[in-house]
Write a protein that holds these residues in place. Structure first.
Motif, PDB file in Angstrom:
ATOM      1  N   ARG A 376      38.629 -16.908 -25.194  1.00  0.00           N
ATOM      2  CA  ARG A 376      38.594 -16.330 -23.843  1.00  0.00           C
ATOM      3  C   ARG A 376      37.459 -15.310 -23.722  1.00  0.00           C
ATOM      4  N   PHE A 377      37.321 -14.443 -24.754  1.00  0.00           N
ATOM      5  CA  PHE A 377      36.253 -13.439 -24.710  1.00  0.00           C
ATOM      6  C   PHE A 377      34.877 -14.098 -24.804  1.00  0.00           C
ATOM      7  N   SER A 378      34.758 -15.119 -25.629  1.00  0.00           N
ATOM      8  CA  SER A 378      33.472 -15.808 -25.776  1.00  0.00           C
ATOM      9  C   SER A 378      33.086 -16.501 -24.481  1.00  0.00           C
ATOM     10  N   THR A 379      34.048 -17.148 -23.827  1.00  0.00           N
ATOM     11  CA  THR A 379      33.787 -17.810 -22.542  1.00  0.00           C
ATOM     12  C   THR A 379      33.384 -16.796 -21.483  1.00  0.00           C
ATOM     13  N   TRP A 380      34.041 -15.642 -21.507  1.00  0.00           N
ATOM     14  CA  TRP A 380      33.761 -14.555 -20.545  1.00  0.00           C
ATOM     15  C   TRP A 380      32.274 -14.187 -20.554  1.00  0.00           C
ATOM     16  N   VAL A 381      31.691 -14.111 -21.741  1.00  0.00           N
ATOM     17  CA  VAL A 381      30.286 -13.717 -21.860  1.00  0.00           C
ATOM     18  C   VAL A 381      29.345 -14.917 -21.778  1.00  0.00           C
ATOM     19  N   LEU A 399      38.148  -6.580 -38.734  1.00  0.00           N
ATOM     20  CA  LEU A 399      37.677  -7.394 -37.610  1.00  0.00           C
ATOM     21  C   LEU A 399      36.659  -8.438 -38.074  1.00  0.00           C
ATOM     22  N   ALA A 400      35.997  -8.150 -39.212  1.00  0.00           N
ATOM     23  CA  ALA A 400      34.997  -9.083 -39.746  1.00  0.00           C
ATOM     24  C   ALA A 400      35.597 -10.450 -40.061  1.00  0.00           C
ATOM     25  N   ARG A 401      36.933 -10.513 -40.266  1.00  0.00           N
ATOM     26  CA  ARG A 401      37.575 -11.787 -40.594  1.00  0.00           C
ATOM     27  C   ARG A 401      37.447 -12.804 -39.472  1.00  0.00           C
ATOM     28  N   ILE A 402      37.431 -12.333 -38.213  1.00  0.00           N
ATOM     29  CA  ILE A 402      37.329 -13.271 -37.085  1.00  0.00           C
ATOM     30  C   ILE A 402      35.974 -13.157 -36.383  1.00  0.00           C
ATOM     31  N   ASN A 403      35.027 -12.491 -37.044  1.00  0.00           N
ATOM     32  CA  ASN A 403      33.701 -12.278 -36.451  1.00  0.00           C
ATOM     33  C   ASN A 403      33.076 -13.599 -35.973  1.00  0.00           C
ATOM     34  N   SER A 404      33.191 -14.640 -36.790  1.00  0.00           N
ATOM     35  CA  SER A 404      32.562 -15.919 -36.449  1.00  0.00           C
ATOM     36  C   SER A 404      33.172 -16.551 -35.206  1.00  0.00           C
ATOM     37  N   ASN A 405      34.432 -16.193 -34.885  1.00  0.00           N
ATOM     38  CA  ASN A 405      35.082 -16.734 -33.687  1.00  0.00           C
ATOM     39  C   ASN A 405      34.682 -15.973 -32.428  1.00  0.00           C
ATOM     40  N   LEU A 406      34.214 -14.736 -32.603  1.00  0.00           N
ATOM     41  CA  LEU A 406      33.712 -13.955 -31.462  1.00  0.00           C
ATOM     42  C   LEU A 406      32.231 -14.289 -31.293  1.00  0.00           C
ATOM     43  N   LYS A 407      31.968 -15.404 -30.633  1.00  0.00           N
ATOM     44  CA  LYS A 407      30.629 -15.977 -30.599  1.00  0.00           C
ATOM     45  C   LYS A 407      29.621 -15.117 -29.847  1.00  0.00           C
ATOM     46  N   PHE A 408      30.106 -14.160 -29.088  1.00  0.00           N
ATOM     47  CA  PHE A 408      29.222 -13.286 -28.326  1.00  0.00           C
ATOM     48  C   PHE A 408      28.754 -12.087 -29.143  1.00  0.00           C
TER      49      PHE A 408
END
Length: 722
Positions: A376-381, A399-408
């Protein structure tokens, strides 16, 4: 010329003697019989062929030394900028310059020395004394001129550089530093008066580039006046012909800065261009500095912001207080407590609920908040073109564990825990000129503020930063080690933006300042700048070609930047981009120049040209890939009449004296040049050049070997020898 030859002489001599003896025995008796001359010729050819091989085996080297007597040369550098056209209390600078060039001082220069002439404004060019000087350069860089001269005269006997100038040096490298590093002295001749002429000038305009519709916007103007004491004048701001603001000021005439603030209220959104002007006062010698142009990006009056956290802290409390104080922001807040239970309202569950907001702000939110919402956050940006501000706290390593999923996210967070304590961030070269980090009206004052702010207590570390992201501030750990980014921003082709702060906490900029007699102005300014940048709409373009500014002074460099994307918004590499620029005249458009943009980094293209003639310019980029036309994006920029040369109209004797002294030269007035020939040291110089030829890998030896063996074979065959 001299040369020497290096090889393994003993081995070479031994082999030559042995093979000469064997060859002599070989050709002493032949069948059929040969004359003595032919036998000697065949022996010599074989010896020469074998010697070529021996030279390779023995790693032989030839060294040549050339010596050349160099005549002493004095270079004459003539300031060809427009400020040399000025007439002041000392008279016409142009006439003084022409009289020096025509004077007997240079014509009677010793015959055992050479005179070489150059002219310069922004760069250095050869000059013929019989040609007429145009004195039209819109900027001056004595530093660049001397640096170019140093490279051009490496193999000449330069006994000095005679610089004829008013001392204007308004861009380029540090002139004093360049002068101190030269191999020859600088002799300067100051042309002009140190007395300020009658003048009223706009010295500086300070304003926020991004403002809001229907909100009064302060425009701070600094004015300097020489003479005209106690005279009252009107300062006006106009948009086209429409008056936007006006205020009167009484001139001091002292040469000191006088500041006043005008307020204008933009009525329409979008890019708005304005002109600030002063009236022409009788007796002024220069009117070009009486007007300046500027532009504002006007946003809608109310911006919806959603700030959230699941890790309540003073950082959130202070930022919430700031957000609520901003009249242009309509703020909502979401706070989660233990076990991810909302303490206020919940984070929007549907896309429809979320899309009503213009900006999301995460304050020290942990991995538990983002887990399950990454897409949702990646789509937002990346797709919706919206913006997000992320204040990262001590839990960044989790937070670094899911860094790759936060594509923005503009980099890769490190799994290491945040470290360091009590440190200050320093502005990077990018940060020094970014509106987010601009906390004061001048660069020097801005740097001073950043160095005096309360220190941070920790910084989240990143393993890498995306190449198209910008690091605005950093913490220098140790000399030789890589700096740790403190603030990172990134634009996306969708129009979305992300700003990430890795240093923490920022609330100390507010709370601690009050205890030492200051206030929270820097805290307010930093976050105000950040809100404006994050909420300013960006055009969603796949073909992005822009200039770095919208308004330039005459003489400034115009920097073009381009990024090209395909349908999936992936960067296109290896594109060909040609930019055509032109000037809009009253009845027609006039072509000005063609510029080829160079791909300096994968997918990023850059180029520059010089702003010369004032006016309104247009440009059109022709973009091709593999011969196929991708598009022709267009744009505009303005070059105002005010140039870098109009900033200072007096002789800078102090600077000219300083560069002469640090280089071992001397400063002269126009009437003092008679002593120049006595001050020069006209010594001859011997230039020595050395050249080394490594015979063991030289192709000439192979050619000689083949030649000698072929000649021997030809003679043997001709004489019917086996």
């Amino acid at each position: 010329m001299s040369f020497d030859f290096h090889t393994n002489w003993l081995s070479l001599l031994f082999l030559v003697i042995i093979f000469s003896f064997l060859l002599f025995r070989l050709y002493r008796a032949t069948s059929p019989s040969l004359t003595a001359q032919k036998r000697w010729l065949l022996s010599i050819l074989r010896i020469l062929a074998l010697t070529s091989i021996f030279l390779v085996v023995a790693s032989s080297i030839f060294r040549f030394t050339f010596k050349q007597n160099l005549t002493p040369t004095l270079t004459v550098l003539i300031d060809n900028s427009s400020s040399m056209n000025f007439t002041d209390q000392e008279g016409s600078r142009k006439k003084v310059l022409e009289s020096i060039l025509a004077s007997g001082v240079l014509k009677k220069f010793p015959t055992n020395a050479n005179l070489v002439y150059y002219s310069f404004s922004d760069t250095l060019v050869k000059y013929n004394p019989s040609d007429k000087l145009n004195l039209e350069g819109k900027s001056t860089s004595i530093g660049y001129a001397l640096a170019y001269l140093k490279n051009e005269v490496k193999e000449k006997n330069i006994v000095g550089a005679l610089v004829l100038s008013d001392g204007g040096d308004n861009f380029g490298p540090d002139l004093v530093k360049v002068s101190a590093e030269l191999d020859f002295p600088i002799y300067t001749v100051g042309i002009g008066s140190q007395v300020f002429p009658q003048d009223v000038a706009i010295e500086e305009i300070v304003y926020d580039e991004i403002v809001y519709k229907d909100n009064p916007t302060p425009i701070e103007v600094s004015i300097i006046s020489h003479s005209f004491a106690n005279q009252r004048i009107s300062v006006e701001i106009r948009e086209g012909k429409n008056l936007s603001a006006r205020q009167e000021i009484q001139l001091s005439g002292s040469g000191q800065k006088q500041k006043l603030v005008l307020y204008l209220t933009p009525k329409e959104e979008g890019l708005r261009r304005y002109n600030l002007s002063l009236p022409h006062s009788p007796g002024e010698l220069n009117y070009k500095n009486n007007q300046r142009s500027f532009s504002l990006k006007v946003l809608k009056s109310r911006v919806k912001v959603l700030a959230f956290t699941n890790n309540l802290s003073w950082e959130f409390t202070f930022l919430k207080r700031f957000l609520e104080s901003q009249k242009n922001l309509e703020c909502s807040f979401v706070v989660y407590g233990m076990k991810q239970k909302p303490l206020t309202k919940e984070f929007p569950r549907s896309e429809k609920e979320l899309e009503q907001y213009d900006l999301l702000i995460s304050v020290n939110s942990t991995v538990d908040f983002f887990r399950g919402k990454e897409e949702r956050f990646s789509t937002w940006v990346l797709k919706d073109g919206k913006s997000i501000l992320m204040l990262i706290g001590p839990e960044a390593h989790v937070l670094a564990r899911i860094n790759s999923n936060l594509k923005f996210f503009p980099g890769q967070l490190s799994a290491d825990k945040a470290g360091f304590t009590n440190f200050q961030l320093q502005l990077t070269p990018e940060g020094k000129f970014n509106p987010i980090t601009n906390l004061a009206s001048s660069e020097s004052e801005n740097l001073k503020i950043w160095s005096s702010l309360p220190p941070f207590l920790g910084i989240a570390q990143v393993e890498s930063v995306h190449s198209d992201a910008k690091v605005l501030t950093a913490y220098s750990v140790l000399s030789g080690e890589e700096d740790l980014p403190g603030v990172i921003i990134k634009n996306f082709p969708s129009g979305g933006k992300v700003m990430t702060t890795l240093a923490y906490p920022f609330w100390r900029w507010d709370f601690l300042q009050w205890g030492i007699g200051y206030n929270n102005e820097s805290y307010q300014t930093f976050w105000g700048n950040s809100m404006r940048w994050l909420t300013a709409p960006e055009e969603k373009e796949k073909l992005f070609v822009k200039t770095d500014k919208l308004i330039y002074r005459s003489g400034e460099k115009i920097n073009f930047q381009a990024q090209i994307y395909d349908e999936s918004f992936e960067k296109i590499l290896g594109a060909e981009i040609q930019v055509k620029t032109g000037l809009r005249l009253e009845n027609k458009n006039q072509a000005v120049s063609d510029l080829i943009l160079i791909e300096d980094e994968p997918g990023n293209y850059k180029g520059e040209l010089k702003a010369t003639q004032p006016g309104r310019y247009f440009y059109e980029a022709n973009i091709k890939k593999d011969g196929k036309l991708l598009g022709t994006p267009k744009g505009e920029f303005v070059v105002e009449e005010f140039s870098l040369e109009d900033q200072s109209l007096t002789l800078n004797k102090k600077l000219l004296t300083q560069i002469a002294e640090v280089s071992g030269g001397k400063y002269y007035g126009p009437g003092d040049l008679e002593s120049l020939s006595k001050d020069l040291k006209l010594e001859k110089k011997i230039l020595e050049k050395k050249k080394t030829i490594q015979l063991w890998n030289h192709p000439l030896l192979l050619i000689f070997f083949i030649l000698f063996i072929s000649l021997e074979w030809f003679i043997r065959k001709k004489n019917q020898l086996p």
